[in-house]
Structure formats: structure tokens, C-alpha cells
Design an enzyme around this catalytic site. Structure first.
Site, mmCIF file in Angstrom:
data_model
loop_
_atom_site.group_PDB
_atom_site.id
_atom_site.type_symbol
_atom_site.label_atom_id
_atom_site.label_comp_id
_atom_site.label_asym_id
_atom_site.label_seq_id
_atom_site.Cartn_x
_atom_site.Cartn_y
_atom_site.Cartn_z
ATOM 1 N N HIS A 1 42.150 41.528 38.084
ATOM 2 C CA HIS A 1 42.335 42.239 39.343
ATOM 3 C C HIS A 1 42.794 41.244 40.409
ATOM 4 O O HIS A 1 42.437 40.074 40.373
ATOM 5 C CB HIS A 1 41.020 42.881 39.798
ATOM 6 C CG HIS A 1 40.566 44.010 38.934
ATOM 7 N ND1 HIS A 1 41.235 45.215 38.861
ATOM 8 C CD2 HIS A 1 39.494 44.132 38.101
ATOM 9 C CE1 HIS A 1 40.596 46.029 38.027
ATOM 10 N NE2 HIS A 1 39.545 45.388 37.549
ATOM 11 N N CYS B 1 43.328 45.748 33.547
ATOM 12 C CA CYS B 1 41.938 46.046 33.182
ATOM 13 C C CYS B 1 41.850 47.306 32.299
ATOM 14 O O CYS B 1 42.274 47.269 31.152
ATOM 15 C CB CYS B 1 41.080 46.171 34.447
ATOM 16 S SG CYS B 1 39.300 46.021 34.126
#
Length: 499
Positions: free
Chosen positions: A437, A336
Site C-alpha cells: 500500500h 494487496c
């Protein structure tokens, strides 16, 4: 209006055990056949989860929902604050970001509006569930935060629900914490406290009895139970980074640099809990520089303020450490925000996270990232391919950045349906990154990535199964050490007296 019983858990301090007690009670009530909902009016955390409807809630409420065996819902956490500076935070209402950022003084004025969102969510849950178990935030005795409070007694007074107060005896001063907290509450707030819970007790309970008797005589409130210190409770932490490991046969050394706004550190729980992986979080401050030690793999984690955390990384000299790591054949992966840092540039023309419109990235990936007004919130299922090995990868995305890779021939890490979600693997097979994630939650994915990093790990860690066992262990402790019947009687009596 339906009079669904609501019980609120407030704490004398942060980390008193509110989150875990709510999870334990949710599982206890679920075992009793009740349809129970967890609820936290206002949460401040950098760890979050994505609901099936594409909303964002605090990670602790996701765990509590699993404890209650119910699907994630944005109503479980109607207000989520994600700090992006020392004085400001992104405000998320009913799962969607309200603004790029709001200063503390602005939010203080906004809380009157936020309370309406909180009450709407609670009312909806009251119509859908048989019990609502509420988690407070911090302490209800913070005098400077009492005006306009929506997280503790302000909420309890608004919905007129009973409260239990939990304190952590392991930190010391438990009687002062409980008596002092109660004393600092208003008269009406004191009346709605129906009992105390003492958490994390070690030793002979008989030596505590005289103190419990004194506490009940002093306050007129019953002690509903004393929960022992539960070792090895593998439940995802809400804020604090947990570094406890269970290494028995380390085959790999993995480093995670910790920057000030690191987010979703739960991504690394599967590595931390794996007996063959030595995971180290590396901390530094602006005044104290700490070099990155030698490792097989460096993972750059997510961030709530990518540009500021990237500047911090460079100020520590960690960029030079990463260069040296790569020269010696080490592997590097970004998740991310860490993935965005690996690119050429991060653009923030709207000031979503920073007043700096453009930051130069680490330059390992030919990628430009531009922060957009609307966040991407997705549950994702894809196939990861690395070192000619493939595994199913399930996770979620939470990011404001939209990334474009300036290379038509690049190798993708994931077979996602949109290019920006596909991730990247460089031609030397040494650097990788993606937005996903929960990447390591699947054992097969973890094994492929660790094999890519230099060693074949064998042990299989089922994180979901471990978490469920931990919740059951917590619920067992609640059933054994709390007077659940008395707690339910006090709750129901409160509502009978309202009729």
C-alpha cells in the site's frame, strides 16, 4: 493520576467534520508548543495505517498524528473495526486483530471489555502528552447505540471530559441538528457540552448571525466558531471515496473497479490529484451491472473480504472486461487483495474472511494464497523495477493472506527480502501485482508505473507536502474562525472544577 486536559469533538452526523476539526486543533495546539495527542476510542473504517511498532490504526488518526507532529501510536485508536460483511467486522485492539470476525450482537456484548482497552490507552496518553483531542464516531444521539457506548458520550462520561459538537451547515438543517442532538442527550451529557462549531459555511456570515444568537439563547451553549467551506482540502478521507480530480492535460486513463469491501482507497489519491491522469472509480450494485470502460490501466484495489469481492467482480462481468482489456494491450496491476485475486486460488481453511474454504482466482499469476490467523503488518522500503527502470518504493502491508508463486523464474516487481513481498510481473510485461500500500505515493514510482501503462507523465505530486499544506490551511481556518482561547479556557475550567 495526571489531570491532562482532554477535549472531545462529537458530531451531529457522520461526515460532519469531526476528523478534520481534530486534525486542525492538533496542528493549532502544536503551533502553540503543546505536546498534543489525537485519540479516537472506536473507529470503524476500511482504511488503516501501520505504526512503527507494527500495529494497525485508522487512517484518520494517522493524519491527525501528522498534524500534531508526533509518531504513530496504537493508543491513538485502541479499537478499530474493519467490516467484512453487512453484519460483522474484524475487531482490532491496540493494533492487533482480536478475531477473524465478530457479529454486531457479539461486539455489543464485548464493548464492556473494549472500554477497558480504550481507558488504558487514554490513561497512557494522559501521562505522555499535555493535551488530548478526541474524535467521536457518528452521532452521540443514536438512541439504539447508547447502551454500552464507548465511542461518544459513553467515553466522555467515563473519563469525565468536556465535549464540543460540530455540525455541517452545507447539508442543511444545522440548527435542527444541533438542538435535536443536544435534546436527545441525558442531563449529565448535556452539561458536558461546552459549545458548538458550525462547519462548511458558504456565504455572508452576517446573514447567519441571528440564527447563532437564537441557538445560544435556546441552548445556553456558546457557538465557538463558524468554519468556512474550505475548497481543495487534500486530506486523506477516512471512509468515503473521493473522486474529485484536477486534470489539466490527461495522458492516461486509469480505472479502479469498486467492490463492496474495497480497502485503502487512499492508495489512489496520488493518481486522482495528478493533472495528467484521468482516474475513474467504477461502481456497480448487485442489481445494476456497469461494464468497465476502455482504459490504459486497470488497478484492482485492496479488499477486506477478498473472496466475496472477487465473487462480486465476477458477477458484474468485470473478469470478462479485464480479459478484453488485456487482449487489446491494456495493463493490469493488483494491490494487496487485488493482487491475491490475480492468482490461481485463494484458500481460507480457518474461515478468516469467509465461510468459503476455496475460491478460484482470475488465473493471471501462478500463485496460491492462503489466509492465516495472524495478519502481516509491516512498514516496507524496497526498490521497484519495471520496464528496466528502478525507483525507491516506501509503503506498508496489511494482509492476512500468505502467497506462494509456483514459478521459480518469475520476474519480481520489488526487491523485498521475502518472496511473497516481492510482487510479480508476468513474462509479457502486461500484468503486475504486489502487497504494498502507498505504492504510488513516491513520484518516481508513479512515473515508472504510468510509463509502463503507456504514457510519460511529467508533473510531480508530493502527497505528504500537499497533505501538510492542507493541514496548515485547516489550522489557519481554525485560528481565524474559532475562538481558540475560549475553547481552551472552557476546557481548563472544566478540569479546575474537578479538583
Amino acid at each position: 493520576m495526571k489531570n491532562t486536559p482532554t477535549i472531545m469533538v462529537q458530531g451531529t452526523t457522520s461526515d460532519a467534520g469531526k476528523s478534520t476539526l481534530v486534525a486542525g486543533l492538533c496542528r493549532v495546539y502544536q503551533r502553540m508548543g503543546l505536546k498534543v495527542a489525537p485519540f479516537k476510542p472506536q473507529n470503524m473504517a476500511l482504511n488503516s495505517a501501520v505504526t512503527p511498532s507494527g500495529g494497525e490504526i485508522g487512517r484518520a488518526q494517522a493524519v491527525q498524528a501528522r498534524a500534531a507532529c508526533v509518531e504513530l501510536d496504537t493508543d491513538f485508536n485502541p479499537i478499530l473495526l474493519k467490516p467484512n460483511s453487512d453484519t460483522g467486522a474484524q475487531v482490532i485492539v491496540h493494533g492487533k486483530a482480536l478475531s477473524a470476525g465478530m457479529e454486531a450482537a457479539q461486539y455489543h456484548d464485548y464493548k464492556k471489555i473494549a472500554l477497558n482497552a480504550v481507558l488504558e490507552s487514554h490513561q497512557r496518553l494522559s501521562h505522555q502528552y499535555e493535551y488530548v483531542v478526541v474524535e467521536g464516531a457518528g452521532s452521540p444521539a443514536e438512541i439504539n447505540l447508547r447502551q454500552g457506548d464507548i465511542a461518544n458520550m459513553g467515553f466522555a462520561e467515563s473519563v469525565d471530559c468536556p465535549v464540543i459538537i460540530i455540525a455541517d451547515i452545507d447539508k442543511g438543517g444545522v440548527f435542527a441538528h444541533l438542538v435535536g442532538t443536544l435534546d436527545l442527550l441525558s442531563e449529565s451529557e448535556q452539561k458536558r457540552v461546552v459549545g458548538f462549531v458550525i462547519n462548511r459555511f458558504r456565504g455572508d456570515i452576517n446573514l447567519l448571525t441571528s440564527g447563532l444568537e437564537w441557538l445560544e439563547a435556546r441552548t445556553g451553549k456558546p457557538v465557538l466558531g463558524v468554519i468556512p467551506y474550505l475548497h481543495g482540502l487534500s486530506i486523506a478521507a477516512e471512509d468515503a471515496v473521493v473522486s474529485e480530480q484536477y486534470i489539466t492535460n490527461a495522458k492516461l486513463k486509469v480505472i479502479v473497479p469498486v467492490y463492496p469491501r474495497m480497502s485503502n482507497h487512499n492508495d489512489f489519491d496520488p493518481l486522482r490529484l495528478h493533472p495528467e491522469i484521468d482516474l475513474q472509480f467504477v461502481y456497480a450494485t448487485e442489481d445494476t451491472k456497469t461494464p468497465l470502460p476502455c482504459a490504459d490501466l486497470i488497478i484492482l484495489p485492496g479488499s477486506k473480504n477478498v473472496q466475496a469481492d472477487l465473487a462480486f467482480l465476477k458477477a458484474q462481468g468485470w473478469d470478462a472486461c479485464i480479459n478484453k482489456h488485456l487482449r487489446y494491450g491494456g495493463k493490469l496491476i493488483g494491490i494487496c487483495g487485488g493482487y491475491q485475486m490475480l492468482g490461481d486460488a485463494i484458500n481460507d481453511p480457518l474461515g478468516i474472511e469467509s465461510s468459503t474454504p476455496l475460491s478460484k482466482g482470475l488465473g493471471y499469476i501462478p500463485m496460491q494464497t492462503t489466509l492465516a490467523e495472524h495478519k502481516t503488518l509491516l512498514n516496507v522500503e524496497a526498490h521497484l523495477t519495471l520496464n528496466n527502470k528502478t525507483a525507491n518504493a516506501i509503503g506498508y502491508e496489511i494482509h492476512a493472506g500468505q502467497s506462494v508463486i509456483n514459478d521459480v523464474n518469475y520476474q519480481t516487481l520489488l526487491n523485498a527480502n521475502l518472496a511473497e513481498r516481492a510482487g510479480f510481473v508476468n513474462q509479457d510485461n502486461q500484468i503486475a501485482g504486489c502487497y504494498l500500500h502507498g505504492l504510488f505515493d513516491q513520484t518516481a514510482v508513479l512515473q515508472i508505473v504510468m510509463s509502463w501503462a503507456g504514457a510519460d507523465i511529467v508533473a510531480q505530486i508530493n502527497l505528504a507536502e500537499q497533505e501538510n499544506k492542507a493541514i496548515d490551511k485547516l489550522a489557519d481556518a481554525c485560528e481565524q474562525h474559532l475562538d481558540i482561547k475560549k475553547l481552551m479556557h472552557l476546557t481548563e475550567q472544566w478540569y479546575q472544577n474537578k479538583l
